[in-house]
Design an enzyme around this catalytic site. Structure first.
Site, PDB file in Angstrom:
ATOM      1  N   HIS A 177       0.834  -1.202   0.000  1.00  0.00           N
ATOM      2  CA  HIS A 177       0.000   0.000   0.000  1.00  0.00           C
ATOM      3  C   HIS A 177       0.868   1.252   0.000  1.00  0.00           C
ATOM      4  O   HIS A 177       1.806   1.371   0.797  1.00  0.00           O
ATOM      5  CB  HIS A 177      -0.902  -0.020   1.242  1.00  0.00           C
ATOM      6  CG  HIS A 177      -1.720   1.218   1.432  1.00  0.00           C
ATOM      7  ND1 HIS A 177      -2.615   1.668   0.488  1.00  0.00           N
ATOM      8  CD2 HIS A 177      -1.781   2.100   2.466  1.00  0.00           C
ATOM      9  CE1 HIS A 177      -3.197   2.767   0.934  1.00  0.00           C
ATOM     10  NE2 HIS A 177      -2.702   3.058   2.118  1.00  0.00           N
ATOM     11  N   CYS A 185      -4.131   3.329  -4.359  1.00  0.00           N
ATOM     12  CA  CYS A 185      -3.384   4.163  -3.414  1.00  0.00           C
ATOM     13  C   CYS A 185      -2.367   5.061  -4.123  1.00  0.00           C
ATOM     14  O   CYS A 185      -2.213   6.238  -3.787  1.00  0.00           O
ATOM     15  CB  CYS A 185      -2.705   3.301  -2.362  1.00  0.00           C
ATOM     16  SG  CYS A 185      -1.870   1.829  -3.015  1.00  0.00           S
TER      17      CYS A 185
END
Length: 340
Positions: A223, A285
């Site tokens: 992420h 992200c």
């Protein structure tokens, strides 16, 4: 001839003929672009042919078409589909036995905006992979989580690689002197367990010091998040913008420890904005990191916390369709930097 040219392209015969000259008239080009923006398929086909040129005009037109395709420039609602279909037809022509070795078609045999748009249109997986190979070459993942396989190039749920994110964000910084953006890193080294953010901060401070707005793009394992160090009332602050589930306490503590190197003494001076914006932007992200850098570069002296919190809250009010469009268009805009 006059009637035919005018009905198909909304151009006079002399204007149409000027498109095939060394110096295309500004008037003819402006009229053609206007028709393209309105979705005139004949004019789109014609402009795509002009984009094949290997001169300044060809590059200018190719960029304009990609801006329409990626949503950076507004056009008719289905303009992207019309453009990539036109590019796909050109790609098919460029690969037949007669034209495949013709240098005039080289933009469709090498990494280019035209080739990317053609690849996005094809539904034949083997051809899609073949086009992706031409665009990407041989790429290698820097982390286990990076998806750099060519079959994923146009996937709407693909995780951005470090190189893609670096190319796009460095491109943004060149357009704005207000931000300094560092090469994307992992937070913790997988084998040594070193805090890489701490190391990068130490190196940055030793080499040139931190700028007034210093951005670090940090991968926590699978992420991306944005880490911003900035000055407010002559005091250094740290802002973490996380667009998925809340970070665990260990990760937060690693970030806080790194922030101390920048001169932050209290943990409450590290502000975490954490909202899940990715329900309709899967693996997005990196997209949000890119977009928030855009926002920060245009925010002037506004408080970054307010700027990013307002964006996140507003994004959650968008419809599913609007969020999905953000996903598609932002991915295209980001990858354009890797085509330059």
């Amino acid at each position: 001839m006059n009637i035919c040219v005018n009905s198909l392209y909304r151009l006079s015969t002399p204007q149409f003929h000027s498109l095939y000259s060394e110096d295309v008239s500004d008037e003819a080009l402006a009229l053609l672009i206007g028709e393209v923006e309105n979705g005139n398929q004949n004019c789109i086909d014609l402009l795509c042919n002009l984009a094949l040129r290997n001169d300044d005009l060809g590059h200018k037109v190719e960029k304009l078409l990609f801006d329409l395709f990626s949503g950076k420039r507004s056009g008719s609602p289905d303009i992207d589909k019309k453009i990539n279909q036109a590019c796909l037809v050109l790609h098919q022509i460029a690969n037949n036995d007669i034209t495949k070795d013709n240098t005039e078609w080289k933009k469709l045999h090498a990494p280019s905006r035209l080739l990317y748009m053609a690849g996005s249109a094809t539904t034949d997986l083997s051809k899609k992979i073949g086009i992706a190979h031409k665009i990407m070459g041989d790429q290698f993942a820097q982390t286990d989580q990076e998806q750099v396989g060519v079959e994923n190039l146009w996937c709407g749920a693909r995780m951005l690689s470090s190189d893609e994110l670096a190319a796009a964000t460095q491109g943004l910084v060149q357009e704005s002197p207000l931000l300094s953006v560092n090469y994307p890193i992992g937070l913790i080294h997988p084998t040594t367990k070193e805090n890489i953010l701490s190391t990068q901060l130490l190196e940055k401070i030793a080499q040139s010091g931190l700028s007034h707005n210093e951005v670090f793009l940090v991968n926590t394992g699978d992420h991306w998040l944005l880490c911003l160090f900035y000055k407010l009332a002559e005091k250094i602050k740290c802002l973490i913008f996380n667009t998925y589930y809340d970070l665990n306490e260990n990760t937060k503590q690693e970030i806080i420890e790194a922030a101390k190197i920048a001169g932050i003494s209290e943990s409450d001076e590290v502000n975490f904005i954490e909202m899940n914006l990715q329900n309709n932007v899967p693996n997005g992200c990196g997209l949000f990191c890119y977009h928030t850098i855009q926002l920060l570069s245009n925010a002037g002296q506004n408080d970054p916390v307010t700027t990013l919190r307002e964006f996140a809250e507003k994004f959650l009010t968008l419809s599913v369709e609007e969020q999905a469009l953000f996903n598609t268009q932002t991915r295209r805009q980001i990858y354009e930097y890797s085509l330059q």
